[in-house]
Design a protein around this motif. Structure first.
Motif, PDB file in Angstrom:
ATOM      1  N   THR A  67     -24.309  -5.872  33.028  1.00  0.00           N
ATOM      2  CA  THR A  67     -25.313  -4.932  33.822  1.00  0.00           C
ATOM      3  C   THR A  67     -24.188  -4.383  34.235  1.00  0.00           C
ATOM      4  O   THR A  67     -25.086  -2.412  34.434  1.00  0.00           O
ATOM      5  N   GLN A  68     -23.115  -4.237  34.431  1.00  0.00           N
ATOM      6  CA  GLN A  68     -22.676  -2.841  35.461  1.00  0.00           C
ATOM      7  C   GLN A  68     -21.812  -2.578  34.466  1.00  0.00           C
ATOM      8  O   GLN A  68     -21.172  -3.126  33.312  1.00  0.00           O
ATOM      9  N   PRO A  69     -21.756  -1.285  33.370  1.00  0.00           N
ATOM     10  CA  PRO A  69     -21.233  -0.649  32.149  1.00  0.00           C
ATOM     11  C   PRO A  69     -19.795  -1.078  32.916  1.00  0.00           C
ATOM     12  O   PRO A  69     -19.023  -0.741  33.976  1.00  0.00           O
ATOM     13  N   SER A  70     -18.810  -1.586  31.541  1.00  0.00           N
ATOM     14  CA  SER A  70     -17.494  -2.385  31.550  1.00  0.00           C
ATOM     15  C   SER A  70     -16.035  -1.941  30.411  1.00  0.00           C
ATOM     16  O   SER A  70     -16.688  -2.852  29.704  1.00  0.00           O
ATOM     17  N   LEU A  71     -15.560  -1.376  30.689  1.00  0.00           N
ATOM     18  CA  LEU A  71     -14.590  -0.942  29.765  1.00  0.00           C
ATOM     19  C   LEU A  71     -14.050  -2.149  29.381  1.00  0.00           C
ATOM     20  O   LEU A  71     -13.487  -2.986  28.069  1.00  0.00           O
ATOM     21  N   PHE A  91     -28.216  -9.364  31.384  1.00  0.00           N
ATOM     22  CA  PHE A  91     -28.556  -7.843  31.646  1.00  0.00           C
ATOM     23  C   PHE A  91     -29.812  -7.820  32.584  1.00  0.00           C
ATOM     24  O   PHE A  91     -30.364  -9.013  32.314  1.00  0.00           O
ATOM     25  N   ARG A  92     -29.718  -7.550  33.699  1.00  0.00           N
ATOM     26  CA  ARG A  92     -30.750  -7.393  34.383  1.00  0.00           C
ATOM     27  C   ARG A  92     -31.320  -5.635  34.500  1.00  0.00           C
ATOM     28  O   ARG A  92     -30.912  -5.425  34.960  1.00  0.00           O
ATOM     29  N   PRO A  93     -32.576  -5.931  33.632  1.00  0.00           N
ATOM     30  CA  PRO A  93     -33.438  -5.028  33.952  1.00  0.00           C
ATOM     31  C   PRO A  93     -33.520  -4.393  34.950  1.00  0.00           C
ATOM     32  O   PRO A  93     -33.762  -2.624  34.824  1.00  0.00           O
ATOM     33  N   SER A  94     -33.814  -4.899  35.604  1.00  0.00           N
ATOM     34  CA  SER A  94     -34.223  -3.762  36.879  1.00  0.00           C
ATOM     35  C   SER A  94     -33.665  -3.406  37.512  1.00  0.00           C
ATOM     36  O   SER A  94     -33.576  -2.973  38.790  1.00  0.00           O
ATOM     37  N   SER A  95     -31.662  -3.082  37.454  1.00  0.00           N
ATOM     38  CA  SER A  95     -30.662  -2.786  37.938  1.00  0.00           C
ATOM     39  C   SER A  95     -30.795  -1.212  37.330  1.00  0.00           C
ATOM     40  O   SER A  95     -30.527  -0.173  37.862  1.00  0.00           O
ATOM     41  N   GLY A  96     -31.813  -1.246  36.527  1.00  0.00           N
ATOM     42  CA  GLY A  96     -32.334   0.503  36.591  1.00  0.00           C
ATOM     43  C   GLY A  96     -31.481   1.531  35.094  1.00  0.00           C
ATOM     44  O   GLY A  96     -31.876   2.083  34.686  1.00  0.00           O
ATOM     45  N   ARG A  97     -30.516  -0.034  34.637  1.00  0.00           N
ATOM     46  CA  ARG A  97     -29.179   0.506  33.816  1.00  0.00           C
ATOM     47  C   ARG A  97     -29.581   0.467  32.264  1.00  0.00           C
ATOM     48  O   ARG A  97     -30.602  -0.833  31.726  1.00  0.00           O
ATOM     49  N   ILE A  98     -29.462   0.755  31.349  1.00  0.00           N
ATOM     50  CA  ILE A  98     -29.784   0.725  30.414  1.00  0.00           C
ATOM     51  C   ILE A  98     -28.921  -0.112  29.666  1.00  0.00           C
ATOM     52  O   ILE A  98     -27.896   0.814  29.876  1.00  0.00           O
ATOM     53  N   MET A 102     -24.508  -1.156  21.368  1.00  0.00           N
ATOM     54  CA  MET A 102     -24.018  -1.361  21.140  1.00  0.00           C
ATOM     55  C   MET A 102     -23.407  -2.996  21.447  1.00  0.00           C
ATOM     56  O   MET A 102     -23.391  -4.052  20.447  1.00  0.00           O
ATOM     57  N   ILE A 103     -23.965  -3.225  22.371  1.00  0.00           N
ATOM     58  CA  ILE A 103     -24.230  -4.632  23.523  1.00  0.00           C
ATOM     59  C   ILE A 103     -25.333  -4.864  22.760  1.00  0.00           C
ATOM     60  O   ILE A 103     -25.540  -6.415  22.385  1.00  0.00           O
ATOM     61  N   ARG A 104     -26.471  -4.758  22.973  1.00  0.00           N
ATOM     62  CA  ARG A 104     -28.053  -4.937  22.982  1.00  0.00           C
ATOM     63  C   ARG A 104     -28.054  -5.219  20.933  1.00  0.00           C
ATOM     64  O   ARG A 104     -28.446  -5.894  20.824  1.00  0.00           O
ATOM     65  N   GLY A 105     -27.234  -4.138  20.701  1.00  0.00           N
ATOM     66  CA  GLY A 105     -27.162  -4.440  19.205  1.00  0.00           C
ATOM     67  C   GLY A 105     -26.255  -5.323  17.719  1.00  0.00           C
ATOM     68  O   GLY A 105     -26.670  -5.544  17.247  1.00  0.00           O
ATOM     69  N   ALA A 106     -25.565  -6.014  19.457  1.00  0.00           N
ATOM     70  CA  ALA A 106     -24.942  -7.003  18.234  1.00  0.00           C
ATOM     71  C   ALA A 106     -25.058  -8.136  18.353  1.00  0.00           C
ATOM     72  O   ALA A 106     -24.598  -8.935  17.433  1.00  0.00           O
ATOM     73  N   VAL A 113     -25.148 -13.879  21.534  1.00  0.00           N
ATOM     74  CA  VAL A 113     -27.191 -14.164  22.268  1.00  0.00           C
ATOM     75  C   VAL A 113     -27.013 -12.850  23.610  1.00  0.00           C
ATOM     76  O   VAL A 113     -25.645 -13.461  23.885  1.00  0.00           O
ATOM     77  N   VAL A 114     -27.825 -11.981  23.631  1.00  0.00           N
ATOM     78  CA  VAL A 114     -28.410 -11.237  24.620  1.00  0.00           C
ATOM     79  C   VAL A 114     -29.458 -11.718  25.184  1.00  0.00           C
ATOM     80  O   VAL A 114     -29.843 -11.860  24.749  1.00  0.00           O
ATOM     81  N   ARG A 115     -29.579 -11.539  26.692  1.00  0.00           N
ATOM     82  CA  ARG A 115     -30.408 -12.441  27.360  1.00  0.00           C
ATOM     83  C   ARG A 115     -31.012 -11.727  28.282  1.00  0.00           C
ATOM     84  O   ARG A 115     -30.407 -11.453  29.260  1.00  0.00           O
ATOM     85  N   ASP A 116     -32.111 -10.557  28.186  1.00  0.00           N
ATOM     86  CA  ASP A 116     -32.286 -10.187  29.808  1.00  0.00           C
ATOM     87  C   ASP A 116     -32.410 -11.260  30.857  1.00  0.00           C
ATOM     88  O   ASP A 116     -33.442 -12.420  30.272  1.00  0.00           O
ATOM     89  N   TYR A 117     -32.598 -11.230  32.360  1.00  0.00           N
ATOM     90  CA  TYR A 117     -33.088 -12.271  33.056  1.00  0.00           C
ATOM     91  C   TYR A 117     -33.178 -11.297  34.636  1.00  0.00           C
ATOM     92  O   TYR A 117     -32.152  -9.949  35.205  1.00  0.00           O
TER      93      TYR A 117
END
Length: 134
Positions: A67-71, A91-98, A102-106, A113-117
């Motif tokens: 959720t928090q962008p990090s290099l 990833f927490r969509p409630s954070s307001g971030r997108i 690259m992660i979402r499409g991987a 596996v990518v999961r919203d929670y």
């Protein structure tokens, strides 16, 4: 089972309370090699250690809170893909971030596996992931 947990350190420590909850839940599935990432004492200055990359060679599963962008987390995920590790991104969509495209499409990468929670369902989401890997 050995689990490598990734979460933002220098990118921001706003989610450390969520990391602690994730690490606590992960401990019921095995040894969390990087539980220090969830420590409130760890500042955004990080630590002076080069041992984390060696952990990546010992684990079976990488769980990343993205959720928090990090290099650094992005780098760790890239290394895990290269080493053909099983990867589970939260990833927490409630954070307001997108989430990074690259992660979402991987998810076309094998074992990625990518999961919203939401914070309230961390344990349930992790249980579903680990049960599907048995």
């Amino acid at each position: 089972m050995k689990v490598y947990f990734c979460g933002s350190i220098r990118g921001g420590r706003d989610d450390v309370h969520v990391y602690r909850r994730i690490v606590h839940a992960l401990q019921s599935y095995g040894t969390v090699l990087t539980e220090h990432v969830s420590s409130a004492e760890l500042s955004d200055r990080g630590q002076r250690s080069h041992t984390e990359n060696s952990y990546a060679h010992m684990n079976k599963v990488v769980v990343a809170e993205v959720t928090q962008p990090s290099l650094g987390v992005g780098y760790e995920l890239g290394r895990a893909v290269d080493m053909k590790k099983k990867i589970f991104c939260l990833f927490r969509p409630s954070s307001g971030r997108i989430l990074s495209a690259m992660i979402r499409g991987a998810t076309d990468v094998e074992n990625f596996v990518v999961r919203d929670y939401s914070k309230d369902e961390v344990e349930k989401v992790l249980e579903q992931f680990f049960k599907s890997r048995d």
